[in-house]
Design a protein around this motif. Structure first.
Motif, PDB file in Angstrom:
ATOM      1  N   GLU A   4     100.846  82.409  57.178  1.00 59.58           N
ATOM      2  CA  GLU A   4     100.335  83.735  57.549  1.00 59.58           C
ATOM      3  C   GLU A   4      99.345  84.251  56.513  1.00 59.58           C
ATOM      4  OE1 GLU A   4     100.740  85.179  60.519  1.00 59.58           O
ATOM      5  OE2 GLU A   4     101.848  83.353  61.007  1.00 59.58           O
ATOM      6  N   LYS A   7      96.128  82.243  56.985  1.00 58.11           N
ATOM      7  CA  LYS A   7      95.390  82.754  58.150  1.00 58.11           C
ATOM      8  C   LYS A   7      94.617  84.019  57.775  1.00 58.11           C
ATOM      9  CE  LYS A   7      98.493  81.187  61.814  1.00 58.11           C
ATOM     10  NZ  LYS A   7      99.466  81.638  62.842  1.00 58.11           N
ATOM     11  N   HIS A   8      95.283  84.913  57.064  1.00 54.89           N
ATOM     12  CA  HIS A   8      94.624  86.158  56.647  1.00 54.89           C
ATOM     13  C   HIS A   8      93.416  85.870  55.761  1.00 54.89           C
ATOM     14  CE1 HIS A   8      93.882  90.157  55.101  1.00 54.89           C
ATOM     15  NE2 HIS A   8      93.916  89.627  53.891  1.00 54.89           N
ATOM     16  N   SER A  11      90.545  84.272  57.771  1.00 59.61           N
ATOM     17  CA  SER A  11      89.941  85.209  58.724  1.00 59.61           C
ATOM     18  C   SER A  11      89.256  86.401  58.062  1.00 59.61           C
ATOM     19  CB  SER A  11      91.004  85.748  59.684  1.00 59.61           C
ATOM     20  OG  SER A  11      91.551  84.701  60.434  1.00 59.61           O
ATOM     21  N   ASN A  12      89.808  86.861  56.951  1.00 62.89           N
ATOM     22  CA  ASN A  12      89.335  88.127  56.381  1.00 62.89           C
ATOM     23  C   ASN A  12      88.751  88.051  54.975  1.00 62.89           C
ATOM     24  OD1 ASN A  12      90.377  89.858  58.614  1.00 62.89           O
ATOM     25  ND2 ASN A  12      92.298  88.954  57.943  1.00 62.89           N
ATOM     26  N   LEU A  90     101.657  88.463  51.609  1.00 71.98           N
ATOM     27  CA  LEU A  90     100.709  88.949  52.621  1.00 71.98           C
ATOM     28  C   LEU A  90     100.416  90.426  52.411  1.00 71.98           C
ATOM     29  CD1 LEU A  90      98.936  88.472  55.069  1.00 71.98           C
ATOM     30  CD2 LEU A  90     100.944  88.889  56.514  1.00 71.98           C
ATOM     31  N   LEU A  94      96.836  92.336  51.900  1.00 69.19           N
ATOM     32  CA  LEU A  94      96.433  93.413  52.797  1.00 69.19           C
ATOM     33  C   LEU A  94      96.146  94.702  52.035  1.00 69.19           C
ATOM     34  CD1 LEU A  94      98.962  92.837  55.715  1.00 69.19           C
ATOM     35  CD2 LEU A  94      96.503  92.367  55.735  1.00 69.19           C
TER      36      LEU A  94
END
Length: 113
Positions: A4, A7-8, A11-12, A90, A94
């Motif tokens: 996860e 993926k973050h 993608s970001n 994560l 964030l």
């Protein structure tokens, strides 16, 4: 591997991988490509070639494994073991606040006082 979090990042925040690749004089687009491949293959490291594994070890792994806690008051002030656990990682990406669970708890307690 925390898929996860990967993926973050892919993608970001692919620039995190690119910056590390540049520091190691590696092709940053290849490093990001390896990260994308890992996401597509659900973190299967066995599917990587030796060269791809080198990109993982140098540029991706440091963002996922043994990520240091910044500590409540800066470097060296972590009240935990000095590293961010998988469950918290994560949220750190964030929020942009790299504190382990213990330091987060202590920081919240201090801010309430």
């Amino acid at each position: 591997m925390n898929i996860e979090v990967l993926k973050h990042i892919v993608s970001n925040e692919p620039s995190l991988i690119e910056d590390i690749a540049q520091k190691h004089n590696l092709d940053s687009s290849a490093s990001v490509g390896v990260a994308r491949q890992l996401v597509a293959q659900h973190g299967n490291l066995a599917a990587l070639s030796q060269k791809q594994r080198h990109h993982y070890d140098q540029c991706i792994s440091p963002l996922l494994e043994n990520v240091p806690c910044d500590g409540i008051y800066g470097e060296g002030t972590c009240t935990g073991n000095g590293f961010i656990d998988d469950d918290t990682l994560l949220g750190c990406y964030l929020e942009g606040d790299f504190l382990c669970q213990l330091c987060r708890y202590d920081a919240e307690r201090i801010s309430r006082e």
